[in-house]
Enzyme design. Structure first.
Site, PDB file in Angstrom:
ATOM      1  CG  ASP A  11       1.651  -4.559  -8.749  1.00  0.00           C
ATOM      2  OD1 ASP A  11       1.766  -6.022  -8.994  1.00  0.00           O
ATOM      3  OD2 ASP A  11       1.621  -4.143  -7.599  1.00  0.00           O
ATOM      4  CG  ASP A  51       4.089  -2.637  -7.734  1.00  0.00           C
ATOM      5  OD1 ASP A  51       3.918  -1.729  -8.337  1.00  0.00           O
ATOM      6  OD2 ASP A  51       3.676  -2.705  -6.450  1.00  0.00           O
ATOM      7  CG  ASP A  52       3.244  -0.508 -11.482  1.00  0.00           C
ATOM      8  OD1 ASP A  52       1.859  -1.124 -11.086  1.00  0.00           O
ATOM      9  OD2 ASP A  52       3.443   0.701 -11.005  1.00  0.00           O
ATOM     10  CG  ASP A 130       5.518   1.726  -8.318  1.00  0.00           C
ATOM     11  OD1 ASP A 130       4.305   1.434  -8.307  1.00  0.00           O
ATOM     12  OD2 ASP A 130       6.119   0.845  -7.682  1.00  0.00           O
ATOM     13  CE  LYS A 131       4.975   0.501  -3.755  1.00  0.00           C
ATOM     14  NZ  LYS A 131       4.785  -0.156  -4.971  1.00  0.00           N
ATOM     15  CE1 TYR A 230      -3.133   0.584  -0.621  1.00  0.00           C
ATOM     16  CE2 TYR A 230      -3.289  -1.876  -0.441  1.00  0.00           C
ATOM     17  CZ  TYR A 230      -2.722  -0.703  -0.619  1.00  0.00           C
ATOM     18  OH  TYR A 230      -1.395  -0.869  -0.913  1.00  0.00           O
ATOM     19  CE  LYS A 233      -2.540   6.601  -2.767  1.00  0.00           C
ATOM     20  NZ  LYS A 233      -3.508   7.250  -2.669  1.00  0.00           N
ATOM     21  CD  GLN A 243      11.937  18.415 -29.513  1.00  0.00           C
ATOM     22  OE1 GLN A 243      12.248  18.172 -28.430  1.00  0.00           O
ATOM     23  NE2 GLN A 243      12.450  19.591 -30.265  1.00  0.00           N
ATOM     24  NE  ARG A 267       1.802  -0.721   5.993  1.00  0.00           N
ATOM     25  CZ  ARG A 267       1.703  -1.914   5.885  1.00  0.00           C
ATOM     26  NH1 ARG A 267       0.408  -2.380   5.640  1.00  0.00           N
ATOM     27  NH2 ARG A 267       2.478  -2.859   6.505  1.00  0.00           N
TER      28      ARG A 267
HETATM   29  C1  F6R Z   1       1.769   1.374  -1.784  1.00  0.00           C
HETATM   30  C2  F6R Z   1       2.393  -0.159  -1.679  1.00  0.00           C
HETATM   31  C3  F6R Z   1       3.156  -0.956  -0.539  1.00  0.00           C
HETATM   32  C4  F6R Z   1       1.989  -1.753   0.196  1.00  0.00           C
HETATM   33  C5  F6R Z   1       2.847  -2.251   1.704  1.00  0.00           C
HETATM   34  C6  F6R Z   1       1.951  -3.207   2.532  1.00  0.00           C
HETATM   35  O1  F6R Z   1       1.265   1.503  -3.007  1.00  0.00           O
HETATM   36  O2  F6R Z   1       1.947  -0.942  -2.493  1.00  0.00           O
HETATM   37  O3  F6R Z   1       3.364   0.231   0.530  1.00  0.00           O
HETATM   38  O4  F6R Z   1       0.901  -1.044   0.834  1.00  0.00           O
HETATM   39  O5  F6R Z   1       3.925  -2.838   1.417  1.00  0.00           O
HETATM   40  O6  F6R Z   1       1.505  -3.985   1.477  1.00  0.00           O
HETATM   41  P1  F6R Z   1       0.604  -5.339   1.888  1.00  0.00           P
HETATM   42  O7  F6R Z   1      -0.799  -4.679   2.403  1.00  0.00           O
HETATM   43  O8  F6R Z   1       0.350  -6.010   0.504  1.00  0.00           O
HETATM   44  O9  F6R Z   1       1.483  -6.083   3.054  1.00  0.00           O
HETATM   45 MG    MG Z   2       1.762  -3.475  -5.907  1.00  0.00          MG
HETATM   46 MG    MG Z   3       2.869  -0.292  -8.486  1.00  0.00          MG
END
Ligand code: F6R
Ligand code: MG
Ligand code: MG
Length: 366
Positions: A11, A51-52, A130-131, A230, A233, A243, A267
């Site tokens: 990402d 987002d990746d 993702d996530k 943090y 993820k 196969q 988050r």
């Molecule tokens: C989870 C993720 C989002 C962010 C959230 C807050 O992997 O990417 O849920 O954690 O949108 O993002 P920030 O801290 O960048 O404002």
């Molecule tokens: Mg991201």
């Molecule tokens: Mg991502």
């Protein structure tokens, strides 16, 4: 011919929050591989999941080759420039180190690679989440290969009856790669006790015991173990050959119909079902739910066919509804109990800091 398939994803910026890379960003990844991958690559494709951005590449250099990893690192570095120019959110988010040091592992991007002798027809599935984190693949890799409820080939196809060999990584160990090799069916229960803890023990690869061929590889990096804090993820990727001596494509997809609960979502700190989605799916409700996409392809002489979007079929609409219902059930209880991740998995420090402050105010009653 021995071919290596490398998947490297990151990402490096997205539109409208942590949702989807911009068209320009994806074009920049494509342009980079086209221009700089000419000598190195046999073929490539660019996909996106949430987002990746994801680079799928074929070549003959073997796994962990510095030239391939450098190519990917530079593609994401260039794409970060585009993300900054466009003001995308989280520009360069997954590039945790300033200088490239030979391999993207431990530097932020997720990667999985396999080298094999091509069969006359070589079907592959590229999974991307993702996530959520790499442990999300434990459940489908366990059931898709080792459980006859999903892999009917274990009962019906003599080649598969000898079972599979799993390499499982202890992702909490950061000094190096701490792995264990277990065989099914003999070590089935040993494997179950490890894989039930997907934030600690993660399936790294699977081999067919009938031929010794690699069947599946999964990216195992844990960003919070790399950065110590943090950083989002890990949004893992996996590659599965299907196969003949391996489960069929449908058997490998079958466990995803559970929409099993994983850690991730908003988050990176909640428990949600993993929703099987179409290619290019975005993130929406509560920054989730966690999603997985599946691209089916064949590779021949290192050249990929067009991909088929394996979750773009009416059956999976039903599973998406089921995942949405499961999401609502767990979201109903917000942050209480099982709805929020364990203390170790919370990706933001708010709760931990608050508890530390409150801890000082506790008194032991006489
Ligand atoms: C989870 C993720 C989002 C962010 C959230 C807050 O992997 O990417 O849920 O954690 O949108 O993002 P920030 O801290 O960048 O404002
Ligand atoms: Mg991201
Ligand atoms: Mg991502």
């Amino acid at each position: 011919m021995k071919i290596t398939v490398s998947v490297i994803k990151a990402d490096v910026g997205s539109v409208g929050g942590h949702n989807r890379p911009s068209e320009k960003l994806l074009q920049s990844l494509k342009d980079h591989l086209k221009e700089h991958g000419q000598r190195l690559l046999k073929d490539y494709k660019i996909t996106s999941t949430g987002d990746d951005g994801c680079l799928l590449m074929s070549h003959t250099k073997g796994v962990d080759h510095p030239d391939i990893h450098r190519l990917a690192w530079q593609a994401f570095t260039e794409a970060t420039k585009v993300a900054k120019e466009q003001g995308l959110y989280g520009a360069g988010q997954d590039l945790l180190k300033d200088a490239f040091s030979g391999n993207v592992r431990g530097m932020g991007p997720g990667s999985c690679e396999m080298e094999f002798e091509e069969r006359p027809s070589e079907p592959l599935v590229l999974f991307a989440c993702d996530k959520t984190d790499p442990g999300a693949f434990n459940y489908p890799m366990f059931r898709g290969f080792a459980d006859p409820f999903h892999n009917a080939g274990l009962l019906l196809a003599p080649d598969m009856a000898v079972g599979f060999e799993y390499t499982i990584m202890d992702v909490n160990y950061t000094e190096g790669d701490r792995v264990i090799v277990l065989n099914v069916p003999e070590n089935y229960y040993d494997m179950a006790v490890l894989l039930r803890d997907p934030e600690h023990y993660v399936v790294e690869s699977v081999k067919a015991r009938s031929t010794g061929d690699v069947a599946a590889v999964v990216s195992t990096s844990r960003l919070h173990n790399i950065a110590g804090k943090y950083t989002g993820k890990d949004d893992p990727v996996a590659l599965v050959r299907t196969q003949k001596q391996f489960p069929s494509t449908g058997e490998i997809l079958s466990p995803y119909a559970t929409a099993h609960f994983v850690v991730g979502d908003n988050r990176g700190s909640h428990i949600v079902p993993l929703m099987p989605c179409k290619q290019g799916a975005i993130i929406s409700f509560f920054d989730g739910p966690a999603i997985v996409t599946a691209l089916g392809l064949c590779i021949h002489n290192g050249i990929f066919t067009e991909g088929v979007d394996l979750f773009d079929q009416p059956f999976w609409d039903h599973i998406r509804n089921k995942a949405a219902e499961k999401t609502m059930h767990i979201r109903d209880q917000g942050f209480f109990g099982a709805a929020m991740a364990t203390m170790e998995e919370l990706e933001y420090t708010g709760v931990v800091e608050r508890i530390k402050a409150l801890d000082k105010k506790f008194k032991i009653r006489k």
